[in-house]
Design a protein around this motif. Structure first.
Motif, mmCIF file in Angstrom:
data_model
loop_
_atom_site.group_PDB
_atom_site.id
_atom_site.type_symbol
_atom_site.label_atom_id
_atom_site.label_comp_id
_atom_site.label_asym_id
_atom_site.label_seq_id
_atom_site.Cartn_x
_atom_site.Cartn_y
_atom_site.Cartn_z
ATOM 1 N N LEU A 37 7.818 -6.595 10.754
ATOM 2 C CA LEU A 37 8.573 -5.547 11.436
ATOM 3 C C LEU A 37 8.751 -4.324 10.535
ATOM 4 O O LEU A 37 8.604 -3.185 10.988
ATOM 5 N N VAL A 38 9.033 -4.547 9.274
ATOM 6 C CA VAL A 38 9.163 -3.429 8.322
ATOM 7 C C VAL A 38 7.837 -2.677 8.213
ATOM 8 O O VAL A 38 7.811 -1.441 8.184
ATOM 9 N N ALA A 39 6.736 -3.411 8.174
ATOM 10 C CA ALA A 39 5.422 -2.770 8.106
ATOM 11 C C ALA A 39 5.176 -1.908 9.342
ATOM 12 O O ALA A 39 4.630 -0.801 9.238
ATOM 13 N N TYR A 40 5.615 -2.393 10.510
ATOM 14 C CA TYR A 40 5.440 -1.592 11.720
ATOM 15 C C TYR A 40 6.291 -0.316 11.649
ATOM 16 O O TYR A 40 5.832 0.748 12.049
ATOM 17 N N VAL A 41 7.498 -0.435 11.144
ATOM 18 C CA VAL A 41 8.364 0.749 11.022
ATOM 19 C C VAL A 41 7.723 1.773 10.091
ATOM 20 O O VAL A 41 7.756 2.980 10.360
ATOM 21 N N ILE A 42 7.101 1.306 9.026
ATOM 22 C CA ILE A 42 6.405 2.218 8.110
ATOM 23 C C ILE A 42 5.234 2.897 8.828
ATOM 24 O O ILE A 42 5.050 4.116 8.714
ATOM 25 N N LEU A 43 4.446 2.111 9.564
ATOM 26 C CA LEU A 43 3.343 2.710 10.325
ATOM 27 C C LEU A 43 3.873 3.694 11.364
ATOM 28 O O LEU A 43 3.289 4.766 11.579
ATOM 29 N N PHE A 44 4.983 3.339 12.003
ATOM 30 C CA PHE A 44 5.614 4.224 12.977
ATOM 31 C C PHE A 44 6.007 5.539 12.331
ATOM 32 O O PHE A 44 5.762 6.618 12.864
ATOM 33 N N TRP A 45 6.601 5.445 11.167
ATOM 34 C CA TRP A 45 7.066 6.635 10.461
ATOM 35 C C TRP A 45 5.888 7.500 9.993
ATOM 36 O O TRP A 45 5.921 8.717 10.092
ATOM 37 N N LEU A 46 4.838 6.862 9.502
ATOM 38 C CA LEU A 46 3.686 7.605 8.991
ATOM 39 C C LEU A 46 2.851 8.254 10.089
ATOM 40 O O LEU A 46 2.333 9.356 9.915
ATOM 41 N N PHE A 47 2.689 7.551 11.222
ATOM 42 C CA PHE A 47 1.735 8.005 12.229
ATOM 43 C C PHE A 47 2.371 8.399 13.562
ATOM 44 O O PHE A 47 1.655 8.755 14.490
ATOM 45 N N GLY A 48 3.683 8.312 13.670
ATOM 46 C CA GLY A 48 4.360 8.735 14.893
ATOM 47 C C GLY A 48 3.963 7.924 16.116
ATOM 48 O O GLY A 48 3.624 8.484 17.152
ATOM 49 N N LEU A 49 4.022 6.613 16.000
ATOM 50 C CA LEU A 49 3.652 5.741 17.111
ATOM 51 C C LEU A 49 4.694 5.802 18.221
ATOM 52 O O LEU A 49 5.814 6.261 18.016
ATOM 53 N N ASP A 50 4.326 5.335 19.394
ATOM 54 C CA ASP A 50 5.191 5.390 20.573
ATOM 55 C C ASP A 50 6.306 4.344 20.475
ATOM 56 O O ASP A 50 6.036 3.143 20.528
ATOM 57 N N PRO A 51 7.570 4.781 20.356
ATOM 58 C CA PRO A 51 8.652 3.802 20.209
ATOM 59 C C PRO A 51 8.888 2.982 21.472
ATOM 60 O O PRO A 51 9.233 1.805 21.394
#
Length: 142
Positions: A37-51
């Motif tokens: 989950l932390v890794a996904y949050v990092i990817l979300f933060w870096l690449f602006g994924l759809d929340p």
């Protein structure tokens, strides 16, 4: 490398570790799920994924197999693992993965009957196989 490839690599690593620990100790430690989950949050933060895709996928991943958990056919870690899969793959991806997971789980159950193995199946293996089939089919459609 695309964002989808990074997501697939991270999720694949979490699934391999979860399957391995489930086979060895019949448990999936929450620390691996938390790291995923932390890794996904990092990817979300870096690449602006759809929340919304992540939230809806995670909830759907939890809901799909919730009846099996209530009936005692699946552990809480397996349920949380499928929720994490939903975070990464979204609603459509987690539904297809759940279908492939159910098929892999059925094959695993038949194998356990033939080998006269223990009643408690390492269902993280079935989840890993189901997600792997989904990702492979997604890769072929590109």
């Amino acid at each position: 490398m695309t964002v989808h490839a990074l997501e697939a690599i991270v999720l694949g690593c979490v699934l391999v570790v979860a399957a391995w620990t489930d086979v060895r100790s019949r448990q999936v430690p929450n620390v691996w799920l938390g790291l995923g989950l932390v890794a996904y949050v990092i990817l979300f933060w870096l690449f602006g994924l759809d929340p919304w895709k992540a939230v809806l996928g995670g909830l759907l991943g939890l809901i799909v197999f919730l009846p099996f958990y209530w009936l005692g056919g699946m552990g809480a870690a397996d349920l949380k693992l499928l929720g994490l899969v939903g975070v990464y793959l979204g609603p459509q991806g987690v539904l297809y993965s759940a279908l492939y997971t159910a098929l892999a789980g059925g094959a695993l159950a038949v194998l356990a009957l033939v080998l006269r193995a223990s009643r408690r199946l390492p269902y993280a293996v079935a989840i890993a196989v189901g997600v792997g089939v989904y990702e492979f089919r997604s890769f072929l459609s590109f």
